[in-house]
Design a protein around this motif. Structure first.
Motif, mmCIF file in Angstrom:
data_model
loop_
_atom_site.group_PDB
_atom_site.id
_atom_site.type_symbol
_atom_site.label_atom_id
_atom_site.label_comp_id
_atom_site.label_asym_id
_atom_site.label_seq_id
_atom_site.Cartn_x
_atom_site.Cartn_y
_atom_site.Cartn_z
ATOM 1 N N ILE A 90 0.839 -1.022 -0.096
ATOM 2 C CA ILE A 90 0.154 -0.030 0.081
ATOM 3 C C ILE A 90 0.709 1.083 -0.005
ATOM 4 O O ILE A 90 1.648 1.376 0.896
ATOM 5 C CB ILE A 90 -0.882 0.192 1.281
ATOM 6 N N ASN A 91 0.717 2.145 -1.003
ATOM 7 C CA ASN A 91 1.627 3.150 -1.081
ATOM 8 C C ASN A 91 0.791 4.296 -0.928
ATOM 9 O O ASN A 91 -0.407 4.747 -1.317
ATOM 10 C CB ASN A 91 2.121 3.360 -2.580
ATOM 11 N N ILE A 92 1.321 5.481 -0.112
ATOM 12 C CA ILE A 92 0.625 6.694 0.164
ATOM 13 C C ILE A 92 1.502 7.950 -0.276
ATOM 14 O O ILE A 92 2.780 7.845 0.262
ATOM 15 C CB ILE A 92 0.574 6.796 1.891
ATOM 16 N N PHE A 93 1.030 8.839 -1.067
ATOM 17 C CA PHE A 93 1.603 9.903 -1.445
ATOM 18 C C PHE A 93 0.900 11.106 -1.137
ATOM 19 O O PHE A 93 -0.144 11.263 -1.303
ATOM 20 C CB PHE A 93 1.925 9.856 -3.056
ATOM 21 N N ASN A 94 1.540 11.847 -0.391
ATOM 22 C CA ASN A 94 0.945 13.633 -0.187
ATOM 23 C C ASN A 94 1.450 14.371 -1.425
ATOM 24 O O ASN A 94 2.367 14.928 -1.569
ATOM 25 C CB ASN A 94 1.599 14.178 1.105
ATOM 26 N N PRO A 95 0.276 14.888 -2.190
ATOM 27 C CA PRO A 95 0.761 15.646 -3.514
ATOM 28 C C PRO A 95 0.590 17.085 -3.344
ATOM 29 O O PRO A 95 0.825 18.044 -4.054
ATOM 30 C CB PRO A 95 -0.742 15.153 -4.324
ATOM 31 N N GLY A 96 0.846 17.470 -1.946
ATOM 32 C CA GLY A 96 0.674 18.964 -1.638
ATOM 33 C C GLY A 96 1.997 19.560 -2.143
ATOM 34 O O GLY A 96 3.100 19.168 -2.298
ATOM 35 N N LEU A 97 1.928 20.838 -2.861
ATOM 36 C CA LEU A 97 2.768 21.822 -3.551
ATOM 37 C C LEU A 97 3.573 22.657 -2.551
ATOM 38 O O LEU A 97 4.408 22.924 -2.722
ATOM 39 C CB LEU A 97 2.226 22.365 -4.585
ATOM 40 N N ILE A 98 3.013 22.960 -1.496
ATOM 41 C CA ILE A 98 3.496 23.741 -0.533
ATOM 42 C C ILE A 98 4.509 22.904 0.647
ATOM 43 O O ILE A 98 3.869 22.043 1.029
ATOM 44 C CB ILE A 98 2.479 24.774 0.272
ATOM 45 N N GLU A 99 5.604 23.630 1.113
ATOM 46 C CA GLU A 99 6.566 22.603 1.555
ATOM 47 C C GLU A 99 5.698 22.326 3.050
ATOM 48 O O GLU A 99 6.149 21.374 3.487
ATOM 49 C CB GLU A 99 7.932 23.621 1.695
ATOM 50 N N GLY A 100 5.187 23.374 3.433
ATOM 51 C CA GLY A 100 4.406 22.917 4.842
ATOM 52 C C GLY A 100 3.395 22.482 4.932
ATOM 53 O O GLY A 100 2.516 22.311 5.892
ATOM 54 N N ASP A 101 2.891 21.791 3.695
ATOM 55 C CA ASP A 101 1.566 21.057 3.401
ATOM 56 C C ASP A 101 1.818 19.608 4.091
ATOM 57 O O ASP A 101 1.873 18.677 3.293
ATOM 58 C CB ASP A 101 1.149 20.912 2.045
ATOM 59 N N VAL A 102 1.966 19.438 5.333
ATOM 60 C CA VAL A 102 2.157 18.387 5.933
ATOM 61 C C VAL A 102 0.863 17.464 6.040
ATOM 62 O O VAL A 102 -0.185 18.222 6.775
ATOM 63 C CB VAL A 102 2.919 18.469 7.231
ATOM 64 N N ALA A 103 0.708 16.181 5.738
ATOM 65 C CA ALA A 103 -0.697 15.583 5.972
ATOM 66 C C ALA A 103 -0.547 14.736 7.255
ATOM 67 O O ALA A 103 0.296 13.872 7.398
ATOM 68 C CB ALA A 103 -0.896 14.401 4.849
ATOM 69 N N ASN A 104 -1.351 15.067 8.236
ATOM 70 C CA ASN A 104 -1.630 14.219 9.177
ATOM 71 C C ASN A 104 -2.498 12.868 9.197
ATOM 72 O O ASN A 104 -3.594 13.163 8.701
ATOM 73 C CB ASN A 104 -2.095 15.009 10.539
ATOM 74 N N ILE A 105 -2.040 11.644 9.280
ATOM 75 C CA ILE A 105 -2.688 10.355 8.975
ATOM 76 C C ILE A 105 -2.943 9.728 10.027
ATOM 77 O O ILE A 105 -1.907 9.415 10.801
ATOM 78 C CB ILE A 105 -1.801 9.881 7.713
ATOM 79 N N ARG A 106 -4.030 9.268 10.338
ATOM 80 C CA ARG A 106 -4.410 8.209 11.389
ATOM 81 C C ARG A 106 -4.492 6.902 10.619
ATOM 82 O O ARG A 106 -5.241 6.808 9.540
ATOM 83 C CB ARG A 106 -5.501 8.464 11.890
ATOM 84 N N LYS A 107 -3.867 5.997 11.080
ATOM 85 C CA LYS A 107 -4.167 4.390 10.388
ATOM 86 C C LYS A 107 -5.061 3.659 11.288
ATOM 87 O O LYS A 107 -4.713 3.778 12.594
ATOM 88 C CB LYS A 107 -2.649 3.877 10.325
ATOM 89 N N LYS A 108 -6.007 3.135 10.917
ATOM 90 C CA LYS A 108 -6.724 2.082 11.399
ATOM 91 C C LYS A 108 -6.656 0.753 10.630
ATOM 92 O O LYS A 108 -6.417 0.652 9.510
ATOM 93 C CB LYS A 108 -8.216 2.386 11.715
ATOM 94 N N ILE A 109 -6.852 -0.560 11.374
ATOM 95 C CA ILE A 109 -6.768 -1.696 10.691
ATOM 96 C C ILE A 109 -7.884 -2.598 11.321
ATOM 97 O O ILE A 109 -8.323 -2.728 12.461
ATOM 98 C CB ILE A 109 -5.312 -2.359 10.934
ATOM 99 N N VAL A 110 -8.375 -3.259 10.464
ATOM 100 C CA VAL A 110 -9.447 -4.386 10.976
ATOM 101 C C VAL A 110 -9.098 -5.516 10.190
ATOM 102 O O VAL A 110 -8.876 -5.734 8.922
ATOM 103 C CB VAL A 110 -10.861 -3.841 10.278
ATOM 104 N N VAL A 111 -8.914 -6.693 10.966
ATOM 105 C CA VAL A 111 -8.590 -7.990 10.313
ATOM 106 C C VAL A 111 -9.796 -8.962 10.255
ATOM 107 O O VAL A 111 -10.672 -8.968 11.267
ATOM 108 C CB VAL A 111 -7.637 -8.688 11.275
ATOM 109 N N LEU A 112 -10.215 -9.496 9.212
ATOM 110 C CA LEU A 112 -11.412 -10.159 8.997
ATOM 111 C C LEU A 112 -11.109 -11.667 8.947
ATOM 112 O O LEU A 112 -12.074 -12.393 8.920
ATOM 113 C CB LEU A 112 -12.272 -9.693 7.646
#
Length: 228
Positions: A90-112
């Motif tokens: 699973i690949n995650i890319f932040n396309p923000g153009l401004i240097e300070g455009d930090v993406a805060n990401i919360r990860k959740k997981i569910v195992v079925l």
């Protein structure tokens, strides 16, 4: 606006080892990993999650085509996965153009499903657990492969070959992301260490044939805007 792109290629390769020695089966226990959970990292701002991406993952080795009966003495019906070996990246890319455009990401997981236990099969269900927070700078990318997903879900990476695990990784972010998943599968009936393989595990059909049919699928994951 999101687009979904699916690229599928199928390639089949077989390599016959023309040697007198047969496959050397290796006991899983020699590859015991370090059981070290990875602690979650808290972002500077854990509020304001606006976007959500639910990414399917399929990992591990499925050795049989049937499902064990409740008393464990026979196989019946269909296994959740067909015989083979499976991996997800699973690949995650932040396309923000401004240097300070930090993406805060919360990860959740569910195992079925883990080790074919059908823990999330209807009428049962599993709730997603928060397992990590990350900060992803603008124009930066990161990834979660099966080893990382095992760590997030179990706290450790199982020995090779790892048991099958199926579920969702849910990414919630305060910035719009580009999320891509890569799925590979391999026909495999046994894991062995062939002679002169340099210590590398390979899949076998049990008759000294290494390599197998391979498939790869690449998908761009459509995101969902959360209600505020």
């Amino acid at each position: 606006m999101f687009r979904t792109v699916v690229l599928s290629t199928l390639a089949t390769a077989a390599l016959v080892l023309l040697m007198g020695a047969g496959p050397v089966v290796i006991d899983q226990k020699v590859t015991t990993p370090e059981d070290k959970p990875i602690p979650a990292r808290a972002p500077a701002d854990a509020e304001g999650f606006t976007y959500s991406y639910a990414v399917k993952f399929v990992c591990g080795f499925q050795p049989v085509n049937g499902e064990l009966s409740p008393d464990g003495d026979q196989y019946q019906g269909e296994a959740t996965l067909k015989l083979g070996n499976y991996a997800t990246d699973i690949n995650i890319f932040n396309p923000g153009l401004i240097e300070g455009d930090v993406a805060n990401i919360r990860k959740k997981i569910v195992v079925l499903d883990y080790k074919s236990d059908n823990r999330g099969r209807e009428p049962e269900y599993q709730k997603a657990d928060t397992v990590d927070f990350i900060e992803l700078p603008s124009c930066a990318a990161t990834m979660d492969n099966c080893n990382r997903l095992y760590q997030l879900a179990l706290g450790f990476v199982p020995p090779t070959p790892p048991p099958p695990m199926i579920g969702f990784l849910i990414l919630q972010s305060d910035k719009e992301l580009d999320v891509t998943s890569v799925y590979t599968s391999e026909i495999c009936s046994d894991w062995v260490l062939p002679p002169l393989a340099g210590g590398s595990f390979m899949c076998s059909n049990g008759n000294g044939i290494w390599g197998a049919g391979m498939s790869i699928d690449v998908e761009t994951i459509e995101g969902r805007r959360l209600k505020q």
